[in-house]
Design a protein around this motif. Structure first.
Motif, mmCIF file in Angstrom:
data_model
loop_
_atom_site.group_PDB
_atom_site.id
_atom_site.type_symbol
_atom_site.label_atom_id
_atom_site.label_comp_id
_atom_site.label_asym_id
_atom_site.label_seq_id
_atom_site.Cartn_x
_atom_site.Cartn_y
_atom_site.Cartn_z
ATOM 1 N N GLN A 2 0.738 -1.201 0.020
ATOM 2 C CA GLN A 2 -0.055 -0.141 -0.099
ATOM 3 C C GLN A 2 0.783 1.295 0.134
ATOM 4 O O GLN A 2 1.959 1.374 0.605
ATOM 5 N N TYR A 3 0.462 2.288 -0.497
ATOM 6 C CA TYR A 3 1.316 3.337 -0.635
ATOM 7 C C TYR A 3 0.307 4.502 -0.340
ATOM 8 O O TYR A 3 -1.055 4.647 -0.405
ATOM 9 N N GLN A 4 0.805 5.458 0.354
ATOM 10 C CA GLN A 4 0.093 6.821 0.727
ATOM 11 C C GLN A 4 1.047 7.873 0.685
ATOM 12 O O GLN A 4 2.245 8.079 0.528
ATOM 13 N N TYR A 6 1.581 12.160 1.196
ATOM 14 C CA TYR A 6 1.450 13.356 2.131
ATOM 15 C C TYR A 6 2.141 14.699 1.461
ATOM 16 O O TYR A 6 3.084 14.579 0.858
ATOM 17 N N GLN A 18 5.147 3.685 2.157
ATOM 18 C CA GLN A 18 5.172 2.365 1.388
ATOM 19 C C GLN A 18 5.244 1.351 2.671
ATOM 20 O O GLN A 18 6.079 1.089 3.469
ATOM 21 N N ASN A 19 4.021 0.817 2.566
ATOM 22 C CA ASN A 19 3.767 -0.336 3.421
ATOM 23 C C ASN A 19 3.857 -1.537 2.760
ATOM 24 O O ASN A 19 2.788 -1.997 2.029
ATOM 25 N N LYS A 32 7.199 1.643 8.587
ATOM 26 C CA LYS A 32 6.671 1.802 6.810
ATOM 27 C C LYS A 32 8.018 2.469 6.332
ATOM 28 O O LYS A 32 8.533 3.391 6.784
#
Length: 232
Positions: A2-4, A6, A18-19, A32
Motif C-alpha cells: 500500500q502507498y500513501q 502526503y 510504502q507499506n 513503513k
C-alpha cells in the motif's frame, strides 16, 4: 503493498509512505518505508522507516516516529546525512502517534504520553538539549493535536468519543510558541470532536466536528474555522 502520499501546504515536496505488509501485519505502529520527492520530479529519495511522517520548514526537514527506538527522527530532506532524534516515552502506549511542529531549526514542539495515558506537550531546544513541559491533558480521555502554517502554531485538545470532556483550539504566532500563556482560544465546544486538525495558509483551520446526535447517532462533518471571526 500500500502507498500513501502526503504533502504540506508549502507544496515543495511530497512524502511517499510504502507499506510492504499491508495485508499480513496489521499493527498501526509497524514501520513503513518513507521516501520524499520534489514536486514535478521523477527522483525519489529514501529517508528511513517509521510512521507519522511530516514535512517542516518549507519542506526542508522531515520528521517521523521510529517505533523500534521510540524516537522522533528529524532528517534534512536535501542532505539525509544531517539528522537528529528525540527519545520518547511513547512505548507505554502502542496506539499513540506523536504530534510534531518544528518552529525553527532549534525549537521543536512535540507530544509524548506517560504511563497513565496523559498526553503532554513539550518543547525541545537543540542548542541545549533541554526539554520543557508546556501542558498536558488532565487524564486519558483527551488527545492533543498540532498544526502550523507559515505564521502561526495551533494547539487543539479533542475529547475521546463518549468519555471526553469537550474540545478546544488555541493559536499564537510561531515566535511566541514557547509561552503557553500567549495562546488565544479561538474555539471551544462541549462536544467531543474527532479533530484531525489541519492548517490552511489562509485565515482558517479545518477539522472534523461533532454536530450532535441525529437519529440516535453522532453526526460528524468537516468544518472550517475562520480565525478572524471565530465562526464555523
Amino acid at each position: 503493498t500500500q502507498y500513501q502520499i502526503y504533502q504540506s501546504f508549502f507544496g515543495q515536496k511530497i512524502i511517499i509512505l510504502q507499506n510492504m505488509n499491508f495485508h499480513n501485519y496489521l499493527s498501526q505502529n509497524a514501520g513503513k518505508k518513507i521516501y520524499t520527492s520534489q514536486i514535478g520530479s521523477d527522483k525519489v529519495d529514501f529517508i528511513g522507516s517509521g510512521i507519522a511522517p511530516k514535512l517542516h520548514l518549507a519542506d526542508q526537514w522531515l520528521s517521523y516516529f521510529d517505533t523500534t527506538s521510540n524516537s522522533l527522527i528529524f532528517t534534512d530532506t536535501t542532505n539525509t546525512n544531517l539528522n537528529f532524534k528525540i527519545k520518547l516515552n511513547a512505548k507505554s502506549n502502542g496506539y499513540f502517534q506523536p504530534q510534531v511542529a518544528m518552529l525553527s531549526l532549534d525549537k521543536i514542539l512535540y507530544t509524548d504520553i506517560n504511563e497513565q495515558a496523559q498526553i503532554g506537550l513539550f518543547i525541545f531546544s537543540r542548542g541545549t538539549s533541554k526539554v520543557q513541559l508546556l501542558t498536558k491533558t488532565l487524564d486519558a480521555t483527551s488527545k492533543i493535536e498540532l498544526c502550523q502554517n507559515s505564521q502561526n502554531i495551533f494547539i487543539s485538545q479533542f475529547g475521546l468519543p463518549h468519555i471526553g470532556k469537550g474540545s478546544s483550539i488555541k493559536f499564537t504566532s510561531i515566535d511566541n510558541a514557547e509561552k503557553l500563556e500567549s495562546f488565544k482560544v479561538i474555539y471551544e465546544s462541549s462536544s467531543n470532536d474527532i479533530g484531525n486538525l489541519a492548517c490552511m495558509e489562509k485565515d482558517s483551520v479545518i477539522f472534523i466536528k461533532n454536530y450532535g446526535i441525529n437519529d440516535f447517532k453522532s453526526t460528524h462533518d468537516l468544518a472550517e474555522l475562520n480565525l478572524s471571526t471565530k465562526t464555523i
